[in-house]
Design an enzyme around this catalytic site. Structure first.
Site, PDB file in Angstrom:
ATOM      1  N   THR A  50       0.807  -1.225   0.000  1.00 16.01           N
ATOM      2  CA  THR A  50       0.000   0.000   0.000  1.00 16.01           C
ATOM      3  C   THR A  50       0.835   1.268   0.000  1.00 16.01           C
ATOM      4  O   THR A  50       0.451   2.269  -0.621  1.00 16.01           O
ATOM      5  CB  THR A  50      -0.937  -0.005   1.231  1.00 16.01           C
ATOM      6  OG1 THR A  50      -1.827  -1.115   1.138  1.00 16.01           O
ATOM      7  CG2 THR A  50      -1.744   1.278   1.318  1.00 16.01           C
ATOM      8  N   ASP A  97       1.322  -7.170  -4.391  1.00 14.91           N
ATOM      9  CA  ASP A  97       0.441  -7.185  -3.231  1.00 14.91           C
ATOM     10  C   ASP A  97       0.950  -8.287  -2.302  1.00 14.91           C
ATOM     11  O   ASP A  97       1.376  -9.350  -2.764  1.00 14.91           O
ATOM     12  CB  ASP A  97      -0.987  -7.480  -3.672  1.00 14.91           C
ATOM     13  CG  ASP A  97      -1.991  -7.368  -2.544  1.00 14.91           C
ATOM     14  OD1 ASP A  97      -1.927  -8.211  -1.621  1.00 14.91           O
ATOM     15  OD2 ASP A  97      -2.838  -6.476  -2.590  1.00 14.91           O
ATOM     16  N   SER A  98       0.919  -8.049  -1.005  1.00 15.39           N
ATOM     17  CA  SER A  98       1.508  -9.025  -0.082  1.00 15.39           C
ATOM     18  C   SER A  98       0.784 -10.370  -0.129  1.00 15.39           C
ATOM     19  O   SER A  98       1.363 -11.403   0.235  1.00 15.39           O
ATOM     20  CB  SER A  98       1.509  -8.486   1.349  1.00 15.39           C
ATOM     21  OG  SER A  98       0.201  -8.435   1.891  1.00 15.39           O
ATOM     22  N   ASP A 130      -0.801  -7.310   4.777  1.00 16.10           N
ATOM     23  CA  ASP A 130      -1.661  -8.467   5.009  1.00 16.10           C
ATOM     24  C   ASP A 130      -0.888  -9.733   5.361  1.00 16.10           C
ATOM     25  O   ASP A 130      -1.334 -10.529   6.193  1.00 16.10           O
ATOM     26  CB  ASP A 130      -2.566  -8.711   3.794  1.00 16.10           C
ATOM     27  CG  ASP A 130      -3.676  -7.681   3.683  1.00 16.10           C
ATOM     28  OD1 ASP A 130      -3.963  -7.014   4.698  1.00 16.10           O
ATOM     29  OD2 ASP A 130      -4.252  -7.533   2.589  1.00 16.10           O
ATOM     30  N   GLN A 315      -7.226 -20.375  19.232  1.00 16.64           N
ATOM     31  CA  GLN A 315      -7.975 -19.344  18.524  1.00 16.64           C
ATOM     32  C   GLN A 315      -7.991 -18.029  19.299  1.00 16.64           C
ATOM     33  O   GLN A 315      -8.397 -16.997  18.761  1.00 16.64           O
ATOM     34  CB  GLN A 315      -9.412 -19.814  18.281  1.00 16.64           C
ATOM     35  CG  GLN A 315      -9.522 -21.031  17.382  1.00 16.64           C
ATOM     36  CD  GLN A 315     -10.951 -21.492  17.179  1.00 16.64           C
ATOM     37  OE1 GLN A 315     -11.892 -20.766  17.490  1.00 16.64           O
ATOM     38  NE2 GLN A 315     -11.122 -22.706  16.674  1.00 16.64           N
ATOM     39  N   CYS A 316      -7.566 -18.061  20.551  1.00 19.36           N
ATOM     40  CA  CYS A 316      -7.559 -16.847  21.370  1.00 19.36           C
ATOM     41  C   CYS A 316      -6.504 -15.861  20.868  1.00 19.36           C
ATOM     42  O   CYS A 316      -5.472 -16.268  20.337  1.00 19.36           O
ATOM     43  CB  CYS A 316      -7.297 -17.187  22.830  1.00 19.36           C
ATOM     44  SG  CYS A 316      -8.620 -18.136  23.612  1.00 19.36           S
TER      45      CYS A 316
END
Length: 406
Positions: A50, A97-98, A130, A315-316
């Site tokens: 970006t 783009d990443s 990203d 997932q935390c």
């Protein structure tokens, strides 16, 4: 602690005893302030993202070759009286783009860093945000015995916009990469210098886009640069070594949710290492999974039978897998050869797997090495052995309480 005002930014160093030292950013000194501003040389590797984009004819953001390189040179001229290093920009021909950056691009970056390692005192990599945490984590494993600072940065808003965060991120990254003696791959964003393999992108709509959920920042910026010297990796004793094979690992990340079809996981596990060498399971909380679903348990058994390495992450947003009291399902997983990721991020876990498989290690060797800290990516005290010892101590204490002896 209040420091007297100065025309230059002060570096404030905190060691593990809680004491502080200060010196001007860009001046030669002891501690982490290593280079003088005029003698140091910095290489910027611009891969895309970006920061260097501008609106095209359709008013969509697109990379403009040469634009960001020109702006960097303009910035350096504008700040020529400030303690900044001499900057060279290596702009890649294909600005990506990443989301399109993977092992092939990691290899290219590593090769360029190796080729220029002796000629420069520090390095800044500009890329999209990203997948920055994945790329920076991968480079941290690929580059062994790193003795200089490599800082990844980017921006949420393009340089061309008036409200852009690009100038701040860029100027701080350039100044810190040659000023601080931090032999690590890092990410600088907003006001924090983070260890790369502890970082992840957590916010797509804020300038404070990156966090290090289980490890404090290496440094923070404000009126002063606060450096946590007790957290820094030591200078290496060996010669620089760059490992380029990161595309040999077939890794699948699976996030388990209540409606997940476990038969899909069972089919994946049954195909064996020819299709998938490692499965990273993102489970609930501290590594808890469904222990009443026979397909889930059978998938684990089949995966291990077929030499597929199975890693459990959480997932935390923060906190480790493996608590002091093991959930029943996690205890069962450990008994069947599943490896806990401890307090590693999913990004670092995948990069570490790619690195270990790239070295040609057998599945059992990879599984064992995943619990060994290699580049500061996990807390040593989060090892399974320590957790088991703590669990035994707590069980013993509980038994003594029940017996009335305590």
């Amino acid at each position: 602690q209040h420091w007297a005002s100065s025309p230059q930014t002060l570096v404030v160093e905190h060691d593990d005893w809680g004491t502080c030292e200060s010196h001007s950013l860009g001046e030669a000194s002891v501690g982490v302030g290593k280079f003088t501003s005029k003698s140091s040389r910095l290489l910027v590797l611009y891969t895309g993202g970006t920061m260097g984009m501008k609106p095209n004819a359709e008013n969509a953001l697109a990379p403009v070759p040469g634009y960001l390189t020109e702006q960097i040179h303009f910035l350096m001229e504008l700040h020529k009286e400030d303690p900044l290093p001499s900057v060279t920009v290596l702009e890649y021909e294909d600005l990506l783009d990443s989301c399109d950056m993977g092992p092939a691009q990691w290899r290219k970056l590593a090769e360029d860093l190796r080729a220029n390692y002796e000629q420069y005192d520090g390095f800044v990599v500009i890329m999209g945000t990203d997948t920055m945490a994945y790329t920076a984590s991968a480079l941290s494993f690929m580059i062994e015995n790193l003795g200089k600072t490599i800082i990844f940065t980017g921006s949420q808003v393009p340089f061309v916009r008036t409200n852009s965060d690009a100038r701040r991120n860029l100027l701080f990254s350039i100044s810190l990469a040659c000023t601080l003696d931090i032999p690590e791959v890092c990410i600088f964003f907003d006001d924090k210098l983070l260890r790369a393999n502890r970082s992840r992108k957590v916010d797509s709509g804020s300038f404070d886009a990156f966090q290090s959920p289980n490890f404090p920042p290496l440094a923070t910026t404000g009126l002063h640069v606060q450096v946590n010297t007790a957290l820094l990796l030591p200078q290496p004793k060996g010669k620089l070594a760059v490992h380029l094979e990161m595309d040999k690992a077939r890794v699948v990340v699976v996030k388990i949710v209540p409606s997940f079809d476990m038969k899909a996981l069972l089919r994946l596990a049954g195909q064996g290492a020819a299709t998938c060498q490692a499965i990273v399971l993102e489970l609930y909380g501290t590594g808890n999974g469904p222990h009443k679903d026979p397909d889930f348990e059978e998938a684990i058994v089949q995966a291990r039978k077929n030499d597929v390495v199975v890693i459990v992450t959480s997932q935390c947003a923060s906190g480790p897998v493996l608590p002091f009291v093991l959930p029943r399902s996690l205890s069962w997983l450990l008994e069947h050869g599943v490896v806990p990721a401890h307090d590693m991020t999913t990004e670092a876990t995948c990069a570490k797997l790619a690195y270990l498989f790239g070295k040609g290690l057998a599945p059992q060797q990879v599984a064992s090495a995943m619990s060994i800290p290699l580049r500061g990516e996990m807390t040593p005290s989060c090892s399974l052995k320590d957790m088991e010892q703590s669990l035994k101590s707590r069980t013993s204490l509980k038994h003594q309480v029940q017996q009335g002896r305590l």
